[in-house]
Enzyme design. Structure first.
Site, PDB file in Angstrom:
ATOM      1  N   TRP A   1       2.912   3.351 -23.404  1.00  0.00           N
ATOM      2  CA  TRP A   1       2.190   2.816 -22.252  1.00  0.00           C
ATOM      3  C   TRP A   1       3.138   2.026 -21.369  1.00  0.00           C
ATOM      4  O   TRP A   1       4.236   1.645 -21.796  1.00  0.00           O
ATOM      5  CB  TRP A   1       0.945   2.014 -22.658  1.00  0.00           C
ATOM      6  N   ASN A   2       2.680   1.816 -20.124  1.00  0.00           N
ATOM      7  CA  ASN A   2       3.501   1.132 -19.121  1.00  0.00           C
ATOM      8  C   ASN A   2       2.688   0.061 -18.417  1.00  0.00           C
ATOM      9  O   ASN A   2       1.466   0.167 -18.322  1.00  0.00           O
ATOM     10  CB  ASN A   2       3.963   2.115 -18.033  1.00  0.00           C
TER      11      ASN A   2
ATOM     12  N   HIS B   1      -0.705  -0.472  -0.511  1.00  0.00           N
ATOM     13  CA  HIS B   1      -0.588   0.560   0.528  1.00  0.00           C
ATOM     14  C   HIS B   1       0.620   1.459   0.268  1.00  0.00           C
ATOM     15  O   HIS B   1       1.345   1.832   1.184  1.00  0.00           O
ATOM     16  CB  HIS B   1      -0.547  -0.089   1.914  1.00  0.00           C
TER      17      HIS B   1
ATOM     18  N   HIS C   1      -3.205   6.319  -0.272  1.00  0.00           N
ATOM     19  CA  HIS C   1      -3.963   5.085  -0.462  1.00  0.00           C
ATOM     20  C   HIS C   1      -5.098   4.943   0.531  1.00  0.00           C
ATOM     21  O   HIS C   1      -5.178   5.665   1.521  1.00  0.00           O
ATOM     22  CB  HIS C   1      -3.033   3.864  -0.394  1.00  0.00           C
TER      23      HIS C   1
ATOM     24  N   ASP D   1      -7.299   2.327   3.000  1.00  0.00           N
ATOM     25  CA  ASP D   1      -7.280   1.085   3.786  1.00  0.00           C
ATOM     26  C   ASP D   1      -8.697   0.524   3.870  1.00  0.00           C
ATOM     27  O   ASP D   1      -9.604   1.188   4.388  1.00  0.00           O
ATOM     28  CB  ASP D   1      -6.835   1.349   5.237  1.00  0.00           C
TER      29      ASP D   1
ATOM     30  N   HIS E   1      -8.011  -5.111   5.696  1.00  0.00           N
ATOM     31  CA  HIS E   1      -6.555  -4.914   5.792  1.00  0.00           C
ATOM     32  C   HIS E   1      -6.019  -5.447   7.124  1.00  0.00           C
ATOM     33  O   HIS E   1      -4.877  -5.879   7.202  1.00  0.00           O
ATOM     34  CB  HIS E   1      -6.237  -3.427   5.644  1.00  0.00           C
TER      35      HIS E   1
ATOM     36  N   HIS F   1      -5.424   1.024  13.037  1.00  0.00           N
ATOM     37  CA  HIS F   1      -5.754  -0.115  12.180  1.00  0.00           C
ATOM     38  C   HIS F   1      -6.653  -1.094  12.929  1.00  0.00           C
ATOM     39  O   HIS F   1      -7.674  -1.553  12.407  1.00  0.00           O
ATOM     40  CB  HIS F   1      -4.476  -0.824  11.728  1.00  0.00           C
TER      41      HIS F   1
HETATM   42 MN    MN Z   1      -2.484   1.295   4.592  1.00  0.00          MN
END
Ligand code: MN
Length: 256
Positions: A61-62, A69, A73, A75, A79, A206
């Protein structure tokens, strides 16, 4: 329920295909670059805890570190400063994560002009051919940019800075304020064009989308495998309390 059992049957016999729209997530995944005076998003990084060894003999495992982002991904409205009092990624209503999608294909124009911007007239022409945009759905912008898998190719710095396609400020305003869409999806590292720092307002996708409580999906792949209309996108981000976004596995259901 008949609808869900029909869907299960259609998935089993291939009438409905699951198309993965997600970029591989690794330390090589391209990320947004801001001017050096600003904070920077982190590359995705794996930190091994154990791998069938002294640290854990039977298990691998990690831990991981990543920007919200980074890579493919989601938003969330908070954001951007225009949406700072709106939903964080952990409180976006889950129905948004399962939504119809249309695909506007401008890859031919982008191959001639990497600064190509989608305008309202392009969306109007799409609607004239394919019908109205889906209420509560995604507009996925196919630019061909997902073929650029290295940091340098994705950001495409030129003498004017990052050089990649996107949407004009007026088109972003129209999508946010006048369309019934819940958001847009793009192949680039963010929803805005590379040169959008110089637009009015700056970073209009955005600014307008987040400010109207809408959403973004970035760094999508395989949009060429979707029909112009009729796909359903499954895109549930991690439920990060108070977060502004999250890496997300984006799938499309496509009916054949
Ligand atoms: Mn983004």
């Amino acid at each position: 329920m008949t609808v869900l059992s029909d869907l299960v049957d259609a998935l089993a016999d291939g009438r409905v295909e699951v198309v993965d729209l997600t970029a591989p997530l690794s330390a090589e995944t391209p990320i947004l670059e801001l001017p050096p005076e600003f904070g920077q998003t982190a590359r995705f990084q794996l930190e091994e805890i154990s791998r069938y060894d002294d640290r854990g003999p039977a298990w691998y495992w990690n831990n991981f570190r990543t920007g919200e982002h980074t890579g493919t991904h989601f938003d969330a409205p908070n954001h951007w400063v225009t949406g700072k009092d709106m939903a964080d990624v952990g409180s976006v209503p889950p129905a948004a994560f399962l939504a119809p999608a249309v695909v506007l294909d401008v890859a031919d124009r982008v191959s001639d002009d990497p600064n190509f911007l989608i305008e309202v007239e392009h969306i109007r022409a799409f609607e004239a051919e394919h019908g109205a945009l889906p209420a509560g759905g995604w507009l996925l912008c196919r630019t061909g940019w997902s073929a650029r898998v290295t940091q340098a190719d994705m950001i495409n710095n030129t003498e004017t800075g990052p050089t990649s396609p996107g949407m004009s400020a007026e088109c972003a305003r129209w999508v946010a304020e006048e369309s019934a869409l819940q958001g847009i999806g793009v192949e680039t590292v963010g929803t805005d064009a590379g040169a959008a720092h110089s637009f009015d307002p700056a970073f209009p996708c955005h600014s307008f989308l987040m400010g109207n409580g809408k959403y973004g999906l970035a760094q999508l792949q395989n949009l060429d495998r979707l029909p112009p209309t009729g796909a359903v996108v499954v895109a549930p981000p991690l439920r990060i309390v108070g977060g502004s976004g999250s890496p997300v596995r984006v799938l499309a259901l496509v009916e054949h």
